[in-house]
Structure formats: structure tokens, C-alpha cells
Design an enzyme around this catalytic site. Sequence first.
Site, PDB file in Angstrom:
ATOM      1  N   HIS A   1      55.805  38.424  48.886  1.00  0.00           N
ATOM      2  CA  HIS A   1      55.958  39.529  47.942  1.00  0.00           C
ATOM      3  C   HIS A   1      54.861  40.554  48.180  1.00  0.00           C
ATOM      4  O   HIS A   1      53.669  40.224  48.179  1.00  0.00           O
ATOM      5  CB  HIS A   1      55.901  39.019  46.509  1.00  0.00           C
ATOM      6  CG  HIS A   1      56.169  40.086  45.502  1.00  0.00           C
ATOM      7  ND1 HIS A   1      57.435  40.426  45.090  1.00  0.00           N
ATOM      8  CD2 HIS A   1      55.330  40.920  44.852  1.00  0.00           C
ATOM      9  CE1 HIS A   1      57.364  41.412  44.217  1.00  0.00           C
ATOM     10  NE2 HIS A   1      56.099  41.732  44.058  1.00  0.00           N
ATOM     11  N   ALA A   2      55.235  41.800  48.397  1.00  0.00           N
ATOM     12  CA  ALA A   2      54.277  42.842  48.762  1.00  0.00           C
ATOM     13  C   ALA A   2      53.267  43.083  47.649  1.00  0.00           C
ATOM     14  O   ALA A   2      53.622  43.158  46.477  1.00  0.00           O
ATOM     15  CB  ALA A   2      55.017  44.140  49.088  1.00  0.00           C
TER      16      ALA A   2
ATOM     17  N   GLU B   1      51.515  51.901  39.338  1.00  0.00           N
ATOM     18  CA  GLU B   1      52.765  51.661  40.047  1.00  0.00           C
ATOM     19  C   GLU B   1      53.471  52.959  40.432  1.00  0.00           C
ATOM     20  O   GLU B   1      54.324  52.959  41.328  1.00  0.00           O
ATOM     21  CB  GLU B   1      53.698  50.798  39.183  1.00  0.00           C
ATOM     22  CG  GLU B   1      53.157  49.419  38.859  1.00  0.00           C
ATOM     23  CD  GLU B   1      52.888  48.579  40.093  1.00  0.00           C
ATOM     24  OE1 GLU B   1      53.553  48.784  41.128  1.00  0.00           O
ATOM     25  OE2 GLU B   1      51.984  47.717  40.023  1.00  0.00           O
TER      26      GLU B   1
ATOM     27  N   HIS C   1      57.361  37.977  39.577  1.00  0.00           N
ATOM     28  CA  HIS C   1      56.487  38.421  38.501  1.00  0.00           C
ATOM     29  C   HIS C   1      56.483  37.481  37.306  1.00  0.00           C
ATOM     30  O   HIS C   1      55.569  37.547  36.482  1.00  0.00           O
ATOM     31  CB  HIS C   1      56.899  39.831  38.063  1.00  0.00           C
ATOM     32  CG  HIS C   1      56.802  40.827  39.174  1.00  0.00           C
ATOM     33  ND1 HIS C   1      57.721  40.872  40.201  1.00  0.00           N
ATOM     34  CD2 HIS C   1      55.884  41.801  39.429  1.00  0.00           C
ATOM     35  CE1 HIS C   1      57.380  41.842  41.037  1.00  0.00           C
ATOM     36  NE2 HIS C   1      56.288  42.418  40.604  1.00  0.00           N
TER      37      HIS C   1
ATOM     38  N   TYR D   1      56.451  48.811  35.498  1.00  0.00           N
ATOM     39  CA  TYR D   1      57.362  49.310  36.531  1.00  0.00           C
ATOM     40  C   TYR D   1      58.414  50.239  35.925  1.00  0.00           C
ATOM     41  O   TYR D   1      58.810  51.225  36.549  1.00  0.00           O
ATOM     42  CB  TYR D   1      58.025  48.146  37.263  1.00  0.00           C
ATOM     43  CG  TYR D   1      57.039  47.259  37.978  1.00  0.00           C
ATOM     44  CD1 TYR D   1      56.486  47.630  39.197  1.00  0.00           C
ATOM     45  CD2 TYR D   1      56.631  46.041  37.420  1.00  0.00           C
ATOM     46  CE1 TYR D   1      55.574  46.814  39.847  1.00  0.00           C
ATOM     47  CE2 TYR D   1      55.721  45.229  38.062  1.00  0.00           C
ATOM     48  CZ  TYR D   1      55.187  45.617  39.271  1.00  0.00           C
ATOM     49  OH  TYR D   1      54.276  44.812  39.903  1.00  0.00           O
TER      50      TYR D   1
ATOM     51  N   HIS E   1      54.655  52.764  48.897  1.00  0.00           N
ATOM     52  CA  HIS E   1      54.315  52.360  47.530  1.00  0.00           C
ATOM     53  C   HIS E   1      52.987  51.615  47.492  1.00  0.00           C
ATOM     54  O   HIS E   1      52.110  51.921  46.675  1.00  0.00           O
ATOM     55  CB  HIS E   1      55.429  51.475  46.959  1.00  0.00           C
ATOM     56  CG  HIS E   1      55.087  50.843  45.649  1.00  0.00           C
ATOM     57  ND1 HIS E   1      55.344  51.436  44.432  1.00  0.00           N
ATOM     58  CD2 HIS E   1      54.478  49.660  45.357  1.00  0.00           C
ATOM     59  CE1 HIS E   1      54.916  50.658  43.453  1.00  0.00           C
ATOM     60  NE2 HIS E   1      54.384  49.568  43.995  1.00  0.00           N
TER      61      HIS E   1
ATOM     62  N   HIS F   1      48.702  52.227  45.752  1.00  0.00           N
ATOM     63  CA  HIS F   1      47.684  51.405  45.090  1.00  0.00           C
ATOM     64  C   HIS F   1      46.356  51.497  45.833  1.00  0.00           C
ATOM     65  O   HIS F   1      45.286  51.644  45.235  1.00  0.00           O
ATOM     66  CB  HIS F   1      48.128  49.943  45.043  1.00  0.00           C
ATOM     67  CG  HIS F   1      49.328  49.678  44.189  1.00  0.00           C
ATOM     68  ND1 HIS F   1      49.418  50.081  42.880  1.00  0.00           N
ATOM     69  CD2 HIS F   1      50.486  49.020  44.464  1.00  0.00           C
ATOM     70  CE1 HIS F   1      50.590  49.688  42.378  1.00  0.00           C
ATOM     71  NE2 HIS F   1      51.248  49.049  43.325  1.00  0.00           N
TER      72      HIS F   1
END
Length: 652
Positions: free
Chosen positions: A385-386, A444, A545, A555, A416, A420
Site C-alpha cells: 500500500h503506497a 491528502e 486503512h 480522503y 499523490h 506528502h
Amino acid sequence: MVNQATRIALAVAAGLALAACSRAPSTAPGPDGTPSQAQLEKETADEFIARVNTEFAQLMPEYTASQWVASTYINGDSELLASKGNERFLARTQQWVEQSRRFEGKEMSPATERAIGLLRLGTAMPPPRDPAKLSELTRLASRMEGMYGRGEYCTGEGEARSCRQLGALEDVLRDSRDYDRQLDAWQGWHTISMPMREDYTRFVSLVNEGARDLGFADAGELWRAGYDMTPVELSAETDRLWSQVEPLYEQLHCYARTRLEAKYPGRGSINGMLPAHLMGNMWQQDWSNLWSLLAPYPRASQLDVSGALERQFQATLNEHLVRESALLETDGRVEVARGAHLEHARAMTRKAEEFYTSLGMPALPDDYWTNTQFIKPRDRDVVCHASAWQMDADATDVRTKMCIKPNEEDFTTIYHELGHVYYYLAYGHQPPLFQNGAHDGFHEAIGDTIVLAMTPAYLQSIGLVEGQAPGEEALINAQMRMALSKVAFLPFGLMIDRWRWGVFDGSITPDNYNRAWWELKARYQGVAPVTPRGEEFFDPGAKYHVPGNTPYTRYFLSHVLQFQFYKALCDAAGHQGPLNECSFAGNEAAGAKFWAMLSKGNSQPWQQTMRELTGGEQMDASAVLEYFAPLQTWLVEQNEGRTCGWRASAGM
């Protein structure tokens, strides 16, 4: 996704009382360097926060390293190290929170008052006071994340046994339009979460206990309190924002259902809802992989970004094979292929970096390219998971963790995640307690604001799409391409925390976890499973999550904020014309305004940060509707005469 490990130190608050060992205050520091009771009594609020920031900076590298290893080398040893690292950090932050209580009601600087408030309100995993329960909580957290990372779906026996992890199962949903193959892959992944159910139930009990120690009714109320507004106000705000965009989603849903029903006669919908396994994504949160099925005008323009990336990768692979020798043994060819895969993944990341640097932002640190996980290793389990990671308090060590493949979904995810990373770099000068997004939705939204600027013209400029002929058909294609990612996500972004808020407050009980999950997916997304999903399953745990305990309302909010940010940056760049045609790539005026916002971190209320960028203090979805206005008009025309909407039954 912001890695939860890098933020947990900012976000831990609980009421572990400090026990005095003698009646007279000691003047000696504790064995771990913490101040003595006498020193604490003399400390001012400003001095306290300065000390917390210093201690935080000292503790952070060891803590984040333990979490990084647990995500990139999954085994029992790394889970133990992560659990103990988590436990030590939580214990220290518990001390900070308890020490902060002595300043309640006292005069202090606004910055110090805000920092103390963030200690209490920022937590996603408030630990209970009992040290044994704290230890249990961290073990559960590490174990559930490890279960997710190791998860695989196996079929066959003996030599015929075959196992696939998430990436391979996602490939089926992405590339196959075979109904049964997709169903098998979707159901297979959802078996990996079944063993988590008992752990998650206990986990909820423990974090609720920690939240109550802080004066909140439950952990969900604590989560909702972290937005410079009350929990009730946050709930109402998300309802208001959803009411703005729901009509657009319903039109997109109706259009997609019509296409699915044509592709799968008699099996393309369930009571008007979309079959969960047919949406090209394991969680139905992004419909981009259905482009070949949902493209409005296939002949109008070529927006096959995945195809272009795959061709680029194949060219890189061929170069490597020619260079090394086509006569290599099998293992040698595999390693050559992995070398080509890594080179192409890094090249994809360089393209994303070039967008940010074109705005006047700095190049990524050299160590980023050394320390980042770009592709899935052959020799061990990892969490694919990125996520983006800030490893130290001054942001000199920043990384991302992905298992990049040459497709559009992963390409935009890189942009994306670098959002961050650039947030980390921008606010790295702030004291550690202010090193966070203005609120978590801001964090996000940063990279996704950049994704909105990846217009067809931009994609053409970097060689990923062919020239776009002007006209209505090309415009609708471009709008649909973006809507399948952005609009399709909105109800999913809302429903996950609606489920967890119910779990935390007890309105959703453990014997009703799965039913409630599918009822919410039906209500908000209009999605349903085609086979019964009873309580023997724990389908929420099949989404990272949930076992990773990452709040999700951020999100949903980000998918509103990114359009507000995008509009503000387009204005700063002097864009004239329809909003959806704006790309501010290469515009340093827009970049300077963006960087100024990022550099504030969480040092002031988000409303003030919002005003400095956009001129207003309210989250508002009007920019979403402005951006997609051409598509919404087109969808209404396409759906004319059809019965849109659905009957919200989970189909269980």
C-alpha cells in the site's frame, strides 16, 4: 497516504498518571532523561513545549525506523520491533500529555496553547492507561498490519497450489473483463481479513478506553475533534459537502450501470446497484480501470496512459535484455526484468518530481532515491500500500513506499505521494508539533491538486498521450477520465469512517460488522456483492486503512479541498478559460503560493491557512461542480429516460 507511523508521535494523547516514588519531589532526572518532579514544577508552558519538541526530535528516527522495517520486511521479528517501538513512543507521549495538564487554565502564548491542544486531539490510536493494555494495543496494531501485508489467496493442493497477493489479484480486476475471473479474485482477497475480526474487536475496545481517558465518548468522537471545530460540526460539514456532490455521483453511477448492464446482460446490476467485483478496483473506490468500457467516445482521442507506460516499460526491458544477453538462464532473465522494472519505476517518479520542481520547489534529496521502496522485492513480504514517510524531525530523510507497476493508477499515485513528501520538506523548519497538515485532509489534497493539473495537454507534453483533437468529444473523454477517479471516490471516502464511527460508538456491534459495512456501501456508493457476505467474513479488514487504523474522512475532505486548491493555483497562474483546461505546470507564481501554504504546516487553524491560499475559510465543493460542469450536463443527457438511483439493500 501519509504513513501513520510518521505522524503518530504528534497524534498520541492519553492520561497515564505519573506515579511519585517519594513524598518529597526528586531533583534528579529520570533514568530515561525525563525531568524530575521538582524540575517539572518550575517549568513554564513555553519551556514544556520546547522540551517536548526536542524530545520528539530525538525519539522520532528510532521510532520511524522500526515502523519502516516492519512494513518493508514483514516477519515476526520486525512486528515485535515495531510493536515495542510503538509502545515506547506511546508511553513517552502519554507522559507529555499528563504533564501538560498542569497548564490548564493558565496564561500562555497562542502557539504553546495550540501545541498543547494538538497533543490531546491529534491521536488516531489513544492508548489506555494500563501499561499491559498499552502493550496489548501495540501488539494488535502490528499484528493486523502484518496480516494485511502477508495476505494471499491460495488455490489448489500440493504441486498445484498457487498463491496470489493483492497486486496479482488487482491485476485481474484491472485487466480482465471476465465476470467469473473477477469474482474469484475479489472474493479471494476478501478471505485474508477473516482472521482479523477478533483482533479488531479487541483493538476497538482498547482505543475507546484510551479516548475516554481523554474525556471523549469514544475514539470516533476524538477523531472528529481534530479539525479546529467540534465533532458535531465536523459531522454536519461532511454531510453538507456530500449533499453538494451527490447529484453528480448519481449521474455517473447511472451511466456506469448502463454500460455494465450492456456488457454483462442480466448480471450488470443488483437492484440498481453496481456489482462490487466488476468495478476494476478491489474496493470500488476508483473506476479508472473501466476506461475501455466507460469511455464516452473511444475514437475521439487516445487517453490510454496505462498503455503508453507499458510500452515504455517494454522498451526499457528490451534494452536491458539486449545489453545483458538474451541467452541468460531463467533466474538471470528475471533479475534483468526486475532491473528494467526498477529503472522504469524510478523514471516514472522522476516525471512526478519534475512537475514539482517546475513550480520552483526543490529537487528531492539524494537519499530519497537510495532509501525509497519503488518496486515489490522478490525475497520478502512487504506492505505494498503506497505511503509517504518522514523519518526524522528536520525532514532530511524522506521516502515513499510503493510497489510501482507501469499503469496510470500507479503513475498518478506517485504524484499523490510526492505531495506528502513536499509537504514534509516545506514544513520541516517548523517545530515538530506543528509538522503536520493544516488538517489531515490538507495533507491528502496536495498531491491530488497536482494530479488535477495533469491535463491531456500536460500528458501529451511528457509523451503519454497523443495529440488531442479539439472538440466536445475530446473534452468529455478527458472529463470522464478524471471523474472515474475523483467523483467515483467521493462516497467511498465518506462511508469508511461512517462505519468506524458506528463501531466506536457501539451502534455497530461486532456481530453486525459485515452487514453494516455493506449497508453503508449500498447507501453511499450504490455498490453490492453478488454473493452473500455473512458475519463469517470481515470485509472492512480487506481495506488497508481499517487494520492500519488510518482515519479516512481526510480522503473525502481532500477530494473537495484539492479542487479548491487547484482553482486558487490556476488563478495565481493567470489561467483564462474553463477550469478543467488549466495546468499550472511550470508556473513559479502558483508554486510560490502553494509552497507558502505548505510551509505553515499545522501552526495555525486550517481556516486561516485556507484563507491565505483561496481567500475563503470554508471547505466548499463548488469548484468540483465547476470543473465537471461539462460532464454533468452530458451525463444528464445520456441518462435521460432512464431510471437512475438504486434500492439500498446490501444484497446479503
